[in-house]
Structure formats: structure tokens, C-alpha cells
Design an enzyme around this catalytic site. Sequence first.
Site, PDB file in Angstrom:
ATOM      1  CG  ASP A 154      -0.248   9.298   0.504  1.00 15.88           C
ATOM      2  OD1 ASP A 154      -0.224   8.142   0.963  1.00 15.88           O
ATOM      3  OD2 ASP A 154      -1.008  10.173   0.938  1.00 15.88           O
ATOM      4  NE  ARG A 188      -1.999   6.757   8.394  1.00 13.52           N
ATOM      5  CZ  ARG A 188      -0.690   6.902   8.463  1.00 13.52           C
ATOM      6  NH1 ARG A 188      -0.084   7.195   9.603  1.00 13.52           N
ATOM      7  NH2 ARG A 188       0.059   6.736   7.390  1.00 13.52           N
ATOM      8  NE  ARG A 219       2.625   4.740  11.363  1.00  9.75           N
ATOM      9  CZ  ARG A 219       2.912   4.663  10.094  1.00  9.75           C
ATOM     10  NH1 ARG A 219       4.006   5.233   9.646  1.00  9.75           N
ATOM     11  NH2 ARG A 219       2.141   4.021   9.255  1.00  9.75           N
ATOM     12  CE  LYS A 232      -0.775  10.146   4.958  1.00  8.55           C
ATOM     13  NZ  LYS A 232      -1.372   9.389   3.861  1.00  8.55           N
ATOM     14  CG  HIS A 268      -1.983  -1.077   1.094  1.00  9.36           C
ATOM     15  ND1 HIS A 268      -3.285  -0.811   0.765  1.00  9.36           N
ATOM     16  CD2 HIS A 268      -1.894  -2.428   1.220  1.00  9.36           C
ATOM     17  CE1 HIS A 268      -3.964  -1.950   0.715  1.00  9.36           C
ATOM     18  NE2 HIS A 268      -3.141  -2.953   0.993  1.00  9.36           N
TER      19      HIS A 268
HETATM   20  C1  GDG Z   1      -1.942   3.819   3.341  1.00  7.32           C
HETATM   21  C2  GDG Z   1      -1.007   4.517   2.358  1.00  7.32           C
HETATM   22  C3  GDG Z   1      -2.775   4.328   0.607  1.00  7.32           C
HETATM   23  C4  GDG Z   1      -8.904   9.466   7.990  1.00  7.32           C
HETATM   24  N1  GDG Z   1      -9.310  10.147   9.055  1.00  7.32           N
HETATM   25  C5  GDG Z   1     -10.380   9.521   9.545  1.00  7.32           C
HETATM   26  C6  GDG Z   1     -10.642   8.434   8.734  1.00  7.32           C
HETATM   27  N2  GDG Z   1      -9.723   8.419   7.773  1.00  7.32           N
HETATM   28  C7  GDG Z   1      -9.656   7.451   6.685  1.00  7.32           C
HETATM   29  C8  GDG Z   1      -9.848   8.134   5.361  1.00  7.32           C
HETATM   30  C9  GDG Z   1      -9.144   7.180   4.422  1.00  7.32           C
HETATM   31  C10 GDG Z   1      -8.044   6.606   5.300  1.00  7.32           C
HETATM   32  O1  GDG Z   1      -8.378   6.863   6.642  1.00  7.32           O
HETATM   33  C11 GDG Z   1      -6.690   7.242   5.009  1.00  7.32           C
HETATM   34  O2  GDG Z   1      -6.185   6.656   3.880  1.00  7.32           O
HETATM   35  P1  GDG Z   1      -5.009   7.277   3.023  1.00  7.32           P
HETATM   36  O3  GDG Z   1      -4.928   6.532   1.759  1.00  7.32           O
HETATM   37  O4  GDG Z   1      -5.296   8.702   2.790  1.00  7.32           O
HETATM   38  O5  GDG Z   1      -3.663   7.168   3.910  1.00  7.32           O
HETATM   39  P2  GDG Z   1      -2.895   6.044   4.823  1.00  7.32           P
HETATM   40  O6  GDG Z   1      -3.585   5.772   6.075  1.00  7.32           O
HETATM   41  O7  GDG Z   1      -1.508   6.551   4.983  1.00  7.32           O
HETATM   42  O8  GDG Z   1      -2.905   4.693   3.964  1.00  7.32           O
HETATM   43  C12 GDG Z   1      -1.818   5.276   1.324  1.00  7.32           C
HETATM   44  C13 GDG Z   1      -3.575   3.529   1.610  1.00  7.32           C
HETATM   45  O9  GDG Z   1      -2.748   2.879   2.558  1.00  7.32           O
HETATM   46  C14 GDG Z   1      -4.433   2.474   0.894  1.00  7.32           C
HETATM   47  O10 GDG Z   1      -3.671   1.629   0.109  1.00  7.32           O
HETATM   48  O11 GDG Z   1      -3.676   5.110  -0.162  1.00  7.32           O
HETATM   49  O12 GDG Z   1      -0.961   5.868   0.374  1.00  7.32           O
HETATM   50  O13 GDG Z   1      -0.140   5.406   3.039  1.00  7.32           O
HETATM   51  O14 GDG Z   1     -10.003   6.171   4.016  1.00  7.32           O
HETATM   52  O15 GDG Z   1     -11.203   8.308   5.117  1.00  7.32           O
HETATM   53  N3  GDG Z   1     -11.682   7.611   8.942  1.00  7.32           N
HETATM   54  C15 GDG Z   1     -12.493   7.873   9.981  1.00  7.32           C
HETATM   55  N4  GDG Z   1     -12.271   8.916  10.828  1.00  7.32           N
HETATM   56  C16 GDG Z   1     -11.244   9.761  10.640  1.00  7.32           C
HETATM   57  O16 GDG Z   1     -11.059  10.700  11.405  1.00  7.32           O
HETATM   58  N5  GDG Z   1     -13.555   7.084  10.195  1.00  7.32           N
END
Ligand code: GDG
Length: 734
Positions: free
Chosen positions: A372, A273, A311, A278, A165
Site C-alpha cells: 500500500d 476497497r 474495479r 489489500k 499515491h
Molecule cells: C490510494 C493508495 C494511499 C473507504 N471506504 C469508504 C470510504 N473510504 C475511504 C477511507 C479512506 C479512503 O477511502 C481509502 O484510502 P486508502 O489510503 O486506505 O486506500 P486507496 O483508496 O487504495 O488509496 C493508498 C491513498 O491513495 C492516498 O494517497 O494511502 O496507499 O492506494 O480515506 O476513509 N469513504 C466513505 N465510505 C466508505 O465506505 N465515505
Amino acid sequence: MEKTIIVSNRLPVTLSRKDNKVVFTPSPGGLATGLAGASKDMNSVWIGWAGFALDGFHDNIEEIKLNLEKQRLIPIFLNEEDVNQFYEGFSNTTLWPLFHSFPTYTSCHEDQWEVYQKVNEIFCEEVLKHAGEDDLIWIHDYHLLLLPGLIRKKLPKAKIAYFQHIPFPSYEIFRILPWREQILEGVTGADLVGFHTHDDVKHFLTSIQRILGMENKMGTVRAEERIFKVDAFPLGIDYYKYREMSMLKSTERQVGLHRKQFQDVKIILSIDRLDYTKGIPERLKAFDIFLEKNPEFREKVSLLMIVVPSREKVQLYKNLKMEIDEMVGNITSKYRTVNWTPVLYFYRSYPLQSLSAFYKLSDVALITPLRDGMNLVCKEYVASRNDESGVLILSEMAGAAKELSDALIINPYNVEECANAIKTALCMPLDEQKRRMSEMQYLLAKYDVSKWTTIFLKSMEEIVQKQEELAMKRLTPELKHKVISDFNSSKKRILFLDYDGTLVSFQNRPEHAKPDKDLYEIMSRLCATQNLKVVIISGRNKATLSEWFGHFDMDIIAEHGLWMRRDNNWKMMFQLNDDWKKELSTILNLFVEKTPGSFVEEKDHSLVWHYRKADDDLSNARKKELLDYLQYLTTNMGLSVLEGNKVVEIKSALINKGRAVKKYLKAPFDFILAAGDDWTDEDMFKEMPEHAYTIKIGSSLSAAKYTLPQYIQGVNSGIRTILSDIAEKTQKLF
Ligand code: GDG
């Protein structure tokens, strides 16, 4: 496939303790959100860490297990020390920064590496308890890089997929890792290796080529006895879930309440996060510059910045939190008025529906990671804009930028550019907003998470099928037995043996690939065998082949069939005009200058460009350039351009190994064996009669009936195993 076993560091739910009771909450982050959507349509179980350290936890573990089992979740329990060393340690202070191209943040500790290996083994044991023969084991992300290889050792026939990911760094960065071989050996245990983007695929392929010497053809990699596939699968979201949630009455109510509060102030949204990847400080800097340069926007726009705790035990993250707090404080004190706050900063997580209300409320989304893998937040924003208004500003460093080209794409390190993009977004006419937004929505609806799963699983089926086809062709020990017994029971026998890559392994310079003592011994016994004709058939020139094999009682075909030595007499098979060589060697020499490490070999009637020693990326690009050029130049010249193993050869179209072997096949041989490794040998295979044993060395597809692995220097392997058996049996006959 029977069932899918999903394996990830975290389960999609995290266990924690509240008022002395165990509570289950959804795990944060993109992997859990993304895969929860993917797994709901599958017959799957999910193995992962329960999310808390076992030490001092007195609750009934069996009860927790039962509770999770009902949701088809299988928890792994780790003690606190292991969690520290494996999760906070190796995963998040070694792999995470390195893979996101932050080598200066990368620390390498042997003791953490030890625990990383140990935890991967714990996962392996758990997987083995649940995996059946036909199950697909689908491993996720960088915490479990060793797991595919560990499972492969225990279950050689398992179907294993790995998806990463986060990004895969360029070779120059990856090579820093002291345990780079072990890590790559782990991942290459999978049958299918997936990344979000083609750049990641390219980086990974370069690393396995440079570090493990594994070559690939269009992403299909040859690893001794197996092949596996590496490809890009950009993760989608559960599009309609976000779209529908944004249209719920209850969501609209929340949006209405926020709107009332903000009045006419436009909202720019960012959600991440807490992580240095980021780009949060850079984003704040850009917003500061924007307000500084555009005073007319003060009191008219606010940045709604949600940072989700993550973290928090790692020092770097603590420092980052302090830096963000300070920057927000500075911007606030610099611009704030009685009626207006420039940055609405929240350090907490929200329920999904609140996020949906924020997405719907915001005029602009400002998603500017420094690096990312994909980034799902930007996709969720787009999906939630059901009236097609809104502007997405997106970092080119996010995997998602490859798909969402209708966003305003910026370089997050260029804070001036980002500040300008904020202004462009706020001033963008509604019809342009709608045009861009609808394009992006069309794409996200089409490639949603269920499509992603389907495409991934289909690729898995394809590679498994390809492996089966190759396995069917593999010359098994039983078949080898049959070859030898057929040989022994036949009366008139012939062997056609290619040289480089077949009888000997490749060397950096062709003159170094001389026959060794062992090969000479095999050859002298074969040549002394009654009723057996041995023919070496090679692209090499006649002088070299004469020097190496001239003293044997054998036939030799040199330069792909231009020269033949039959019954000790060399004969040129065609009269050739070589005028073309002068012109083309000038061009090839130009490519040598442009490709350090490559060189031209001039044979009597052909020219060869060798690039085995040259840089892989560069020589691949140059090779394509050269092939295009030659195709155009050689039209109507009666030449053929052959792409061999790290060589491009130009020769007369009249010469090919097929025509050469035809001359022998007029006589009735009751035992024929032909072996070769590259596509110049395909012409030979195609001419062979049905009863011949045709053997392709290596595992790519071929017209040959069987395949055998390459010869490994100093080991009785490859075609030599058969030849030495034939020679040995023969000796016994004497
Ligand atoms: C890794 C990779 C890749 C965020 N705040 C809240 C919340 N979220 C959810 C978002 C989104 C997810 O968390 C964040 O996903 P991202 O893709 O933006 O980032 P990472 O966590 O770093 O994910 C990344 C991903 O894996 C998938 O392969 O895209 O590049 O680093 O879904 O909506 N959800 C809730 N409350 C929050 O406050 N419920």
C-alpha cells in the site's frame, strides 16, 4: 504562484445516472479523500475525468460543466472504449499490479498503451487551456505518468509537480515494463516528483539512473538543461475532521446502537476497497487461525469487515470477490453459533459518519495490505480514538508503517504472526493502549494534510528558486557572444581547461576517454592562435597527458598540479613522500573485491578508486563506507580525499588545482577562461580574478560564474561550442 491546477484521473466527485438524472457523489478512494482536504485552502481548480463514459449519455453536457465549474471542477469526458483501455486496461491491469510488485498479475497490451498515451494527451490539451505562466500544475498518480513530460514539451517554463499515491517498485520489477523509458521520460518532465516513502524515492532514483542515465545528488536530479527534485512526502489526513466527527452526539448515538447489538463482543475492524493488494484473504486466514488456536475467544470477538466495491469490471477483482465470499462462508459455517457471527462482512460503501462510528466502536483495527502506498484508513482509525483506547495492527508493507511505529507491525504474508498479533491486541492493557495511541495521535495531528500541502508546496518553491539561480548562471547564446568578442578584443589570453567531463564525455574506463579527431582539430587551431596560452589542467598522470597532448604547443598540468609542463619542460612542483600508498592501496583493493566492477588506478602520487561500472546501490553504499574509513585513517597524514565523478581519489593535501593556476595568474592576462566539471575544479575557480570567465560544466552549484551542459559525444556541445567558435574566428584571421 497564481493558482494551483490539480490534475487527477478522477474529480473528487463522480457523476452517475439515477432515475435518468445526473447525480454527483464523492469519489471513492484515498486520493480523493486526501486531496479534498488539501485543496480546500488553496486557490485551485481541479481537472479530472467525470467518472462515466460519454457514449449514450444524452444529458446536457454544457449544463453539467457549468454545474461543476461552480465548484471549480473541470470535467474531462472520455468515451467508453477509451475508459476501458485507459482506466480498466493500462492503468489498472498493467501499472497498478506492477507498481504494487505483483508482476504475475501484470498484463501488457500495445493497444492499451496506445490509448493510455492518447488519454494523457487529452488531459494535456485541457490543462493547456487553463494554465497561466505562473500557475502550479500539480499532477496526481499513475494514470497520468506521461502528463508532466507532455506539458513540458508544450510549455517549457511551466511549474509542474507530480505526486504518486501508490508505491514505486524496485528497478528489477519496473524494468519489466516494455514502455519503461517513455514512462520515466513522462514523469521526469516535472520539477518536483513526490512519493509517500523514502523507499519509493530510492526505487525511482535507481530506475531513472539505470534506464535514463540521470544522476542525482541528495534527490536533486540533473536532466541535461534542467534540474528537478525527488523527495518523500508522507500524506497526512484531516486529523481534526475525524477526531471531531467521532465526538459528535449523532456519531455517539450510532456507536451506542451498535454496542447494544454486539453486547460484550469485542470488534476488530477492517475497511478496504476491494483489491488484491489489500491482503483480504490473508487477513481472513489469520483470523481463522486465531479462532482455531484460541477457542476461548470464540463468541467474544467478531471481525467487522467492510469491503468497498471497486474495479468490478476487471476479472481479477471478480475472482477476488468470489474468493472472499467463499472464505467468509467457510469461517462462518465453521465457528458460528446461534448468538454469534465471527465475520460481519459488508460489501458496500458507507457514509463518512458511519465509518466514524465504526472507528470509534472498534477495539482493534486490522489493516494488513500486502502492499500500500500509504493507507489512510489506519490513520483515520487512530484519529477517531478520542479516549486513546484501541489497538492498531498494521502491515509493514503499508507506507503508513514508517510513521506509525507504535502500532503492532506485522508481515501480512505471515498469517501466524498476524494471528498472534490479534491475540496480543485483544489482551493489551489499557495503559499500554493509551500510551501507543497517544504517541500516534500526536504525530498525525502534527503532520496533518494541511502540513503535507505546505511542505510539498514549499519544496516546489525551493526547487523553482534553485532552477532560477542556475538559469541566471547559464551561459546563454548572448553571453557566449560576449565571451567571443571579449576574446577577440583582448591582447593576452589564457584558457584553463579540465579534461574528463569537460573536453570529453565520461567512458567506463579512463583509458577509453581519448581525445577524438574533432577535439584535436580544435586544439591545434587554438594552439596556433597568437597571444593565447592553452593550459590543460587535469587529474590524469603526466604520461597519458604527454601522449595525448605532448605534440601541441600548450602547457599541461597533471595530477591536479603536482606536475607542470611549461614551455615544453616537465617539472614536479613538490617533493612528496608516497609511503602512505602501500597501506592505502591494500585497503582500496579490499573495496574492489567487495564492489564488483570497480577498480584502483595508481598514479605517481595518488590512488584512485573508480566505480562508474559498478552496481549503483552497492557502490554508493561502499563509497560512504570507504569515505568514513579514509577520514579516520588519513588524519594527520597530510592527505586529502577527493570525491569526483564516480571516483574517490587520495592524494597529498599539498596538491590542488588552485595552487597550480596561481603560478600563471601573476602575469596580467586580460582574457581568462577556466572550465571544469567536478569539485577538484572548484579550487581553480576560487583563485580566478574577477574578470575571468569561470564555467562549471553541469548544473550543480559551484563557485564558477556560469554553467554549461556537458559535452555530448559526436555533437558540437558543452564547452566545445565556445572553443570551436574561438578557433573558427581565429582561422578567419589567418
Ligand atoms: C490510494 C493508495 C494511499 C473507504 N471506504 C469508504 C470510504 N473510504 C475511504 C477511507 C479512506 C479512503 O477511502 C481509502 O484510502 P486508502 O489510503 O486506505 O486506500 P486507496 O483508496 O487504495 O488509496 C493508498 C491513498 O491513495 C492516498 O494517497 O494511502 O496507499 O492506494 O480515506 O476513509 N469513504 C466513505 N465510505 C466508505 O465506505 N465515505
